[in-house]
Motif scaffolding. Structure first.
Motif, PDB file in Angstrom:
ATOM      1  N   GLN B 252     174.917 -17.517  42.439  1.00  0.00           N
ATOM      2  CA  GLN B 252     175.917 -16.638  41.816  1.00  0.00           C
ATOM      3  C   GLN B 252     177.003 -16.241  42.817  1.00  0.00           C
ATOM      4  O   GLN B 252     178.171 -16.114  42.459  1.00  0.00           O
ATOM      5  CB  GLN B 252     175.232 -15.402  41.231  1.00  0.00           C
ATOM      6  CG  GLN B 252     174.354 -15.754  40.035  1.00  0.00           C
ATOM      7  CD  GLN B 252     173.498 -14.589  39.566  1.00  0.00           C
ATOM      8  OE1 GLN B 252     173.844 -13.432  39.755  1.00  0.00           O
ATOM      9  NE2 GLN B 252     172.354 -14.902  38.972  1.00  0.00           N
ATOM     10  N   ARG B 253     176.609 -16.085  44.077  1.00  0.00           N
ATOM     11  CA  ARG B 253     177.606 -15.756  45.100  1.00  0.00           C
ATOM     12  C   ARG B 253     178.437 -16.982  45.479  1.00  0.00           C
ATOM     13  O   ARG B 253     179.663 -16.945  45.484  1.00  0.00           O
ATOM     14  CB  ARG B 253     176.905 -15.199  46.353  1.00  0.00           C
ATOM     15  CG  ARG B 253     176.342 -13.797  46.168  1.00  0.00           C
ATOM     16  CD  ARG B 253     176.046 -13.132  47.515  1.00  0.00           C
ATOM     17  NE  ARG B 253     175.016 -13.837  48.277  1.00  0.00           N
ATOM     18  CZ  ARG B 253     173.712 -13.618  48.163  1.00  0.00           C
ATOM     19  NH1 ARG B 253     173.266 -12.699  47.305  1.00  0.00           N
ATOM     20  NH2 ARG B 253     172.852 -14.289  48.886  1.00  0.00           N
ATOM     21  N   GLY B 254     177.734 -18.056  45.779  1.00  0.00           N
ATOM     22  CA  GLY B 254     178.449 -19.246  46.270  1.00  0.00           C
ATOM     23  C   GLY B 254     179.430 -19.815  45.278  1.00  0.00           C
ATOM     24  O   GLY B 254     180.484 -20.343  45.671  1.00  0.00           O
ATOM     25  N   LYS B 255     179.121 -19.713  44.000  1.00  0.00           N
ATOM     26  CA  LYS B 255     179.968 -20.410  43.025  1.00  0.00           C
ATOM     27  C   LYS B 255     181.331 -19.756  42.802  1.00  0.00           C
ATOM     28  O   LYS B 255     182.206 -20.369  42.185  1.00  0.00           O
ATOM     29  CB  LYS B 255     179.225 -20.593  41.698  1.00  0.00           C
ATOM     30  CG  LYS B 255     179.184 -19.411  40.770  1.00  0.00           C
ATOM     31  CD  LYS B 255     178.310 -19.739  39.559  1.00  0.00           C
ATOM     32  CE  LYS B 255     178.289 -18.597  38.554  1.00  0.00           C
ATOM     33  NZ  LYS B 255     179.565 -18.378  37.868  1.00  0.00           N
ATOM     34  N   ILE B 256     181.538 -18.544  43.293  1.00  0.00           N
ATOM     35  CA  ILE B 256     182.859 -17.918  43.102  1.00  0.00           C
ATOM     36  C   ILE B 256     183.768 -18.056  44.333  1.00  0.00           C
ATOM     37  O   ILE B 256     184.954 -17.723  44.278  1.00  0.00           O
ATOM     38  CB  ILE B 256     182.748 -16.424  42.724  1.00  0.00           C
ATOM     39  CG1 ILE B 256     182.223 -15.583  43.899  1.00  0.00           C
ATOM     40  CG2 ILE B 256     181.879 -16.236  41.483  1.00  0.00           C
ATOM     41  CD1 ILE B 256     182.382 -14.085  43.682  1.00  0.00           C
ATOM     42  N   GLU B 263     187.384 -15.545  35.070  1.00  0.00           N
ATOM     43  CA  GLU B 263     187.422 -14.086  34.936  1.00  0.00           C
ATOM     44  C   GLU B 263     187.639 -13.445  36.315  1.00  0.00           C
ATOM     45  O   GLU B 263     187.371 -14.082  37.338  1.00  0.00           O
ATOM     46  CB  GLU B 263     186.085 -13.602  34.352  1.00  0.00           C
ATOM     47  CG  GLU B 263     185.726 -14.193  32.997  1.00  0.00           C
ATOM     48  CD  GLU B 263     186.658 -13.716  31.885  1.00  0.00           C
ATOM     49  OE1 GLU B 263     187.305 -12.654  32.052  1.00  0.00           O
ATOM     50  OE2 GLU B 263     186.748 -14.406  30.854  1.00  0.00           O
ATOM     51  N   PRO B 264     188.074 -12.183  36.330  1.00  0.00           N
ATOM     52  CA  PRO B 264     188.317 -11.534  37.629  1.00  0.00           C
ATOM     53  C   PRO B 264     187.075 -11.547  38.535  1.00  0.00           C
ATOM     54  O   PRO B 264     187.212 -11.646  39.762  1.00  0.00           O
ATOM     55  CB  PRO B 264     188.684 -10.095  37.239  1.00  0.00           C
ATOM     56  CG  PRO B 264     189.232 -10.207  35.846  1.00  0.00           C
ATOM     57  CD  PRO B 264     188.483 -11.339  35.194  1.00  0.00           C
ATOM     58  N   TRP B 265     185.874 -11.447  37.970  1.00  0.00           N
ATOM     59  CA  TRP B 265     184.652 -11.424  38.773  1.00  0.00           C
ATOM     60  C   TRP B 265     184.144 -12.834  39.146  1.00  0.00           C
ATOM     61  O   TRP B 265     183.070 -12.991  39.692  1.00  0.00           O
ATOM     62  CB  TRP B 265     183.535 -10.645  38.064  1.00  0.00           C
ATOM     63  CG  TRP B 265     183.258 -11.132  36.669  1.00  0.00           C
ATOM     64  CD1 TRP B 265     182.378 -12.093  36.283  1.00  0.00           C
ATOM     65  CD2 TRP B 265     183.896 -10.664  35.479  1.00  0.00           C
ATOM     66  NE1 TRP B 265     182.436 -12.284  34.938  1.00  0.00           N
ATOM     67  CE2 TRP B 265     183.356 -11.406  34.401  1.00  0.00           C
ATOM     68  CE3 TRP B 265     184.881  -9.690  35.205  1.00  0.00           C
ATOM     69  CZ2 TRP B 265     183.749 -11.211  33.082  1.00  0.00           C
ATOM     70  CZ3 TRP B 265     185.266  -9.497  33.885  1.00  0.00           C
ATOM     71  CH2 TRP B 265     184.709 -10.255  32.843  1.00  0.00           C
ATOM     72  N   ASN B 279     181.964  -7.281  46.374  1.00  0.00           N
ATOM     73  CA  ASN B 279     183.052  -6.515  45.756  1.00  0.00           C
ATOM     74  C   ASN B 279     183.541  -7.180  44.471  1.00  0.00           C
ATOM     75  O   ASN B 279     183.793  -6.515  43.469  1.00  0.00           O
ATOM     76  CB  ASN B 279     184.229  -6.363  46.725  1.00  0.00           C
ATOM     77  CG  ASN B 279     183.902  -5.416  47.856  1.00  0.00           C
ATOM     78  OD1 ASN B 279     182.953  -4.622  47.760  1.00  0.00           O
ATOM     79  ND2 ASN B 279     184.666  -5.494  48.940  1.00  0.00           N
ATOM     80  N   VAL B 280     183.694  -8.492  44.507  1.00  0.00           N
ATOM     81  CA  VAL B 280     184.189  -9.205  43.324  1.00  0.00           C
ATOM     82  C   VAL B 280     183.116  -9.246  42.232  1.00  0.00           C
ATOM     83  O   VAL B 280     183.395  -8.984  41.060  1.00  0.00           O
ATOM     84  CB  VAL B 280     184.642 -10.635  43.699  1.00  0.00           C
ATOM     85  CG1 VAL B 280     184.909 -11.463  42.447  1.00  0.00           C
ATOM     86  CG2 VAL B 280     185.883 -10.569  44.577  1.00  0.00           C
ATOM     87  N   LEU B 281     181.888  -9.531  42.616  1.00  0.00           N
ATOM     88  CA  LEU B 281     180.809  -9.605  41.622  1.00  0.00           C
ATOM     89  C   LEU B 281     180.605  -8.255  40.930  1.00  0.00           C
ATOM     90  O   LEU B 281     180.203  -8.207  39.770  1.00  0.00           O
ATOM     91  CB  LEU B 281     179.497 -10.061  42.274  1.00  0.00           C
ATOM     92  CG  LEU B 281     179.426 -11.535  42.686  1.00  0.00           C
ATOM     93  CD1 LEU B 281     178.102 -11.834  43.385  1.00  0.00           C
ATOM     94  CD2 LEU B 281     179.602 -12.464  41.481  1.00  0.00           C
ATOM     95  N   SER B 282     180.917  -7.152  41.622  1.00  0.00           N
ATOM     96  CA  SER B 282     180.715  -5.813  41.038  1.00  0.00           C
ATOM     97  C   SER B 282     181.698  -5.539  39.900  1.00  0.00           C
ATOM     98  O   SER B 282     181.525  -4.593  39.133  1.00  0.00           O
ATOM     99  CB  SER B 282     180.869  -4.743  42.117  1.00  0.00           C
ATOM    100  OG  SER B 282     182.228  -4.622  42.499  1.00  0.00           O
TER     101      SER B 282
END
Lengths: 287, 287
Positions: B252-256, B263-265, B279-282
């Motif tokens: 979930q972290r690596g893919k962004i 989406e923004p997240w 910060n972005v995932l939140s």
């Protein structure tokens, strides 16, 4: 827009779509018939065909033998992809992807099954400690270019070669797309070989063995009758490298193994010992 | 024959041929402009974009960090391929092939330059001793499937994705050709995952990390809007595997990372520390 084609909502197979290769292109994987694979006397059993991907492995094995590794002796069995041999239960058990080449190493307690030509080259290089440097920086350069080939060749073979030479009709857009990419790849190799004797530096390696059967054969005029179309003479460094590698006796031996087309001295459907190869090569006219 | 196209004797470039991607498809390689690459504080410097090939490496790095390898901390710099960043002199010096991702390991005395996502995965797995088994038989299985992906994905991305989603006109023959192959690949993975929890056996490995961003994203409906056309629900084992891997926090972290769309997240153009990601995932809605 010349074409007004609109894809269906859900794709379904139509046998006519596969063209000349209808018998071997399918939307499913797996075996089509029960048949075990033959097993010869040597530790290494290769199941292959003398296409560029097959040539990589037979050249590697001949290089290992030339370097004195007697336990690299191998039996090379023919997998005739036009006849669907790659869909036998025996072949699928070794390589579920049904593509040549596949290697079984029976010298260990448990047979080791290796598929994908890049994986086989890496396996043999590590097993015998040859043609892949141990020092990290040099090793990484070889691996970079080995992986480059595995991702690049589908654009040459499955892209350019298919649409230029094999597809049932000549389509302008795909031919242009894949020709542009093939020429970019040739230019890339030409720049790399302008500054290096071999692909990954000053030493011959599995990167050369992987790349030569595709791009070496291409610039030598042995693939797709595309020498003129691609203007292969405009890549002088690739030409120099391709000819230099072809001078290697192991390359001359390896490139005819599992091959069933070409001149009589270029064809050796099965290989079980060195004499099989030298007998065929001796047919070549000396003039 | 609908088309009466006859290729020229010698191919020459026509800018219209490249379609939407005319700025990044060229018949030559090399730099188009002088620009050095940025260098951050960590040992590992990644130059990439959050496409499937980029996601492989950022997922791997996040897995290494999740396993406690603090020296896998990295700076991920954005290479905007639409803007031609891959043709800067700095990027070409690391990867002459001008494709993302490229990694420079500055933790050693001499910086190690790694390109091709498969080569980067292998380099990191060996450097940190994670996600690639040491025992020969298990290691070979992982390498077989890692190499499989590198040769298979061009048919999905450069073949199916290009002709189904990006090409300026819909061409029936190429769409059928590459759809048939993509479905064969999905069926192959489905059979493999029917008998194994992960791609290369019972253990999560770099083979999963290589294959998930392409075929996992595909069956989850995140590539080419082709969920219905490919009938991705007919591959239940690939679906089960894709969802299970997506549950991993490192995935979930690596893919962004290095992603500039969605989406923004789901967007994090540059990553320099763990807080950048959290910060972005939140931003993701909790319902």
């Amino acid at each position: 827009m010349q074409n007004q084609y609109t894809p269906a909502k859900v794709w379904t197979v139509d046998d006519k779509d596969a063209g000349e290769w209808a018998k071997i292109n399918r939307p499913i994987s797996g075996a089509t018939h029960e048949k075990i694979l033959p097993v010869g006397q040597h530790g290494l059993q290769l199941y292959s065909l003398g296409t560029p991907n097959g040539q990589k492995v037979t050249i590697m094995l001949e290089e290992l033998l030339a370097a004195g590794h007697q336990d690299a002796e191998y039996d090379a069995h023919l997998i005739n992809i036009g006849e669907g041999d790659q869909f036998s239960s025996g072949f699928v058990a070794v390589n579920p992807n049904s593509k040549i080449p596949a290697l079984v190493d029976r010298s260990a307690d448990t047979p080791i099954e290796v598929f994908e030509s890049g994986s086989i080259l890496l396996y043999l290089a590590e097993k015998f400690g040859l043609l892949l440097p141990e020092a990290t920086e040099k090793r990484v350069k070889v691996m970079n270019w080995l992986f480059w080939l595995q991702g690049a060749a589908p654009y040459l073979g499955g892209g350019f070669g298919h649409f230029y030479a094999y597809a049932p009709e000549k389509l302008e857009y795909p031919i242009n797309r894949f020709t542009m990419e093939t020429k970019r790849q040739l230019d890339l190799l030409d720049k790399q070989l302008a500054e290096n004797h071999y692909i990954a530096g000053e030493t011959y390696s599995i990167a050369d063995i992987a790349i030569w059967p595709w791009y070496g054969n291409l610039v030598l005029g042995n693939l797709y009758e595309a020498k003129t179309f691609l203007d292969v003479d405009s890549y002088p460094h690739v030409q120099r490298w391709a000819k230099k590698i072809l001078e290697r006796p192991a390359v001359q031996r390896g490139k005819i193994v599992n091959r069933t087309w070409g001149e009589p001295w270029e064809q050796l459907p099965e290989r079980h010992n060195m004499a099989d190869i030298t007998n065929v090569l001796s047919l070549k006219p000396k003039f």
